[in-house]
Design a protein around this motif. Structure first.
Motif, PDB file in Angstrom:
ATOM      1  N   THR A  64      45.388  42.006  46.407  1.00  0.00           N
ATOM      2  CA  THR A  64      44.036  42.001  45.863  1.00  0.00           C
ATOM      3  C   THR A  64      44.120  41.622  44.388  1.00  0.00           C
ATOM      4  O   THR A  64      45.187  41.248  43.896  1.00  0.00           O
ATOM      5  CB  THR A  64      43.369  43.397  46.008  1.00  0.00           C
ATOM      6  N   LYS A  65      43.016  41.750  43.684  1.00  0.00           N
ATOM      7  CA  LYS A  65      42.980  41.573  42.233  1.00  0.00           C
ATOM      8  C   LYS A  65      42.250  42.779  41.652  1.00  0.00           C
ATOM      9  O   LYS A  65      41.384  43.363  42.297  1.00  0.00           O
ATOM     10  CB  LYS A  65      42.266  40.278  41.855  1.00  0.00           C
ATOM     11  N   LEU A  77      42.050  40.382  34.317  1.00  0.00           N
ATOM     12  CA  LEU A  77      42.255  40.317  35.760  1.00  0.00           C
ATOM     13  C   LEU A  77      43.745  40.227  36.089  1.00  0.00           C
ATOM     14  O   LEU A  77      44.456  39.362  35.575  1.00  0.00           O
ATOM     15  CB  LEU A  77      41.521  39.106  36.343  1.00  0.00           C
ATOM     16  N   GLU A  85      49.357  31.540  41.038  1.00  0.00           N
ATOM     17  CA  GLU A  85      48.860  32.263  42.216  1.00  0.00           C
ATOM     18  C   GLU A  85      49.772  32.040  43.425  1.00  0.00           C
ATOM     19  O   GLU A  85      50.090  32.978  44.160  1.00  0.00           O
ATOM     20  CB  GLU A  85      47.434  31.843  42.549  1.00  0.00           C
ATOM     21  N   TYR A 126      46.722  40.255  39.346  1.00  0.00           N
ATOM     22  CA  TYR A 126      47.046  40.245  40.766  1.00  0.00           C
ATOM     23  C   TYR A 126      47.637  41.610  41.087  1.00  0.00           C
ATOM     24  O   TYR A 126      48.423  42.144  40.303  1.00  0.00           O
ATOM     25  CB  TYR A 126      48.076  39.154  41.087  1.00  0.00           C
ATOM     26  N   LYS A 127      47.274  42.158  42.230  1.00  0.00           N
ATOM     27  CA  LYS A 127      47.756  43.487  42.622  1.00  0.00           C
ATOM     28  C   LYS A 127      48.368  43.388  44.024  1.00  0.00           C
ATOM     29  O   LYS A 127      47.665  43.126  44.994  1.00  0.00           O
ATOM     30  CB  LYS A 127      46.601  44.492  42.615  1.00  0.00           C
ATOM     31  N   ARG A 152      49.986  39.239  35.722  1.00  0.00           N
ATOM     32  CA  ARG A 152      49.066  38.201  35.254  1.00  0.00           C
ATOM     33  C   ARG A 152      49.821  37.247  34.348  1.00  0.00           C
ATOM     34  O   ARG A 152      50.843  37.608  33.750  1.00  0.00           O
ATOM     35  CB  ARG A 152      47.863  38.805  34.532  1.00  0.00           C
TER      36      ARG A 152
END
Length: 193
Positions: A131-132, A139, A103, A141-142, A162
């Protein structure tokens, strides 16, 4: 300038192993157990064309970071429609024991890309959100970038990533044509894992 933007943009995505893609074809990656329908009208990006952008883009990122940029990313595929609409999938090794928090590294890379855009396109308005989002219940990460140029043109870039085992898996969507962007986003969001 537009040219500087693309040099920066493509530096993020280093391509070594392009796989043949046919427009409208179903792509399957056994490594990630991933299926995606390539939109109609998209064509494979030539390795040499992609490589030309890499060197110049790496220089732009190195200037921003102030050190050599080492990227171990491998390209799964890159397709395009026109000159400014790209869909690309990559992966690179990532081990939390040696590379740290996924992260935190994702946030750091997002910040470097944002800073590079701002520094190299001072007359453009660059916005960034993190965002996610779930894709087929996984899921991701965006990281979203929107670039508004003084001439009224604009571009969007979505970076989805991811951690998959010890691999950083990413799908990147860049476009100036909103219709092409929607086709790529729909294809990605309908992916199966």
């Amino acid at each position: 300038t537009m040219k500087s933007f693309f040099y920066i943009l493509f530096s993020i995505f280093i391509s070594f192993n392009l796989y043949a893609q046919n427009s409208g074809s179903l792509f399957y990656s056994p490594e990630f157990k991933w299926k995606i329908q390539i939109p109609e009208g998209f064509e494979k990006v030539d390795h040499e064309e992609w490589a030309r952008f890499q060197g110049k883009g790496e220089q732009a990122l190195e200037k921003t970071v102030g050190q050599d940029f080492i990227n171990q990313s491998k390209t799964i595929f890159v397709v395009k429609s026109g000159n400014f609409n790209y869909l690309e999938a990559t992966y690179q090794p990532f081990d939390t024991k040696t590379d740290g928090s996924y992260e935190e590294v994702n946030k750091f890379m997002n910040d470097i890309v944002y800073k590079s855009f701002k520094e190299n396109m001072p007359n453009a308005k660059v916005t960034n959100t993190r965002t996610k989002e779930k894709i087929n219940n996984l899921l991701f990460y965006k990281n979203t970038f929107e670039i508004a140029f003084p001439n009224g043109m604009s571009m969007k870039m979505f970076m989805f990533s991811r951690l998959s085992g010890k691999k950083d898996f990413s799908v990147n969507i860049m476009f100036m044509d909103p219709k092409k962007g929607e086709e790529m986003l729909t294809a990605w969001k309908n992916s199966l894992f």
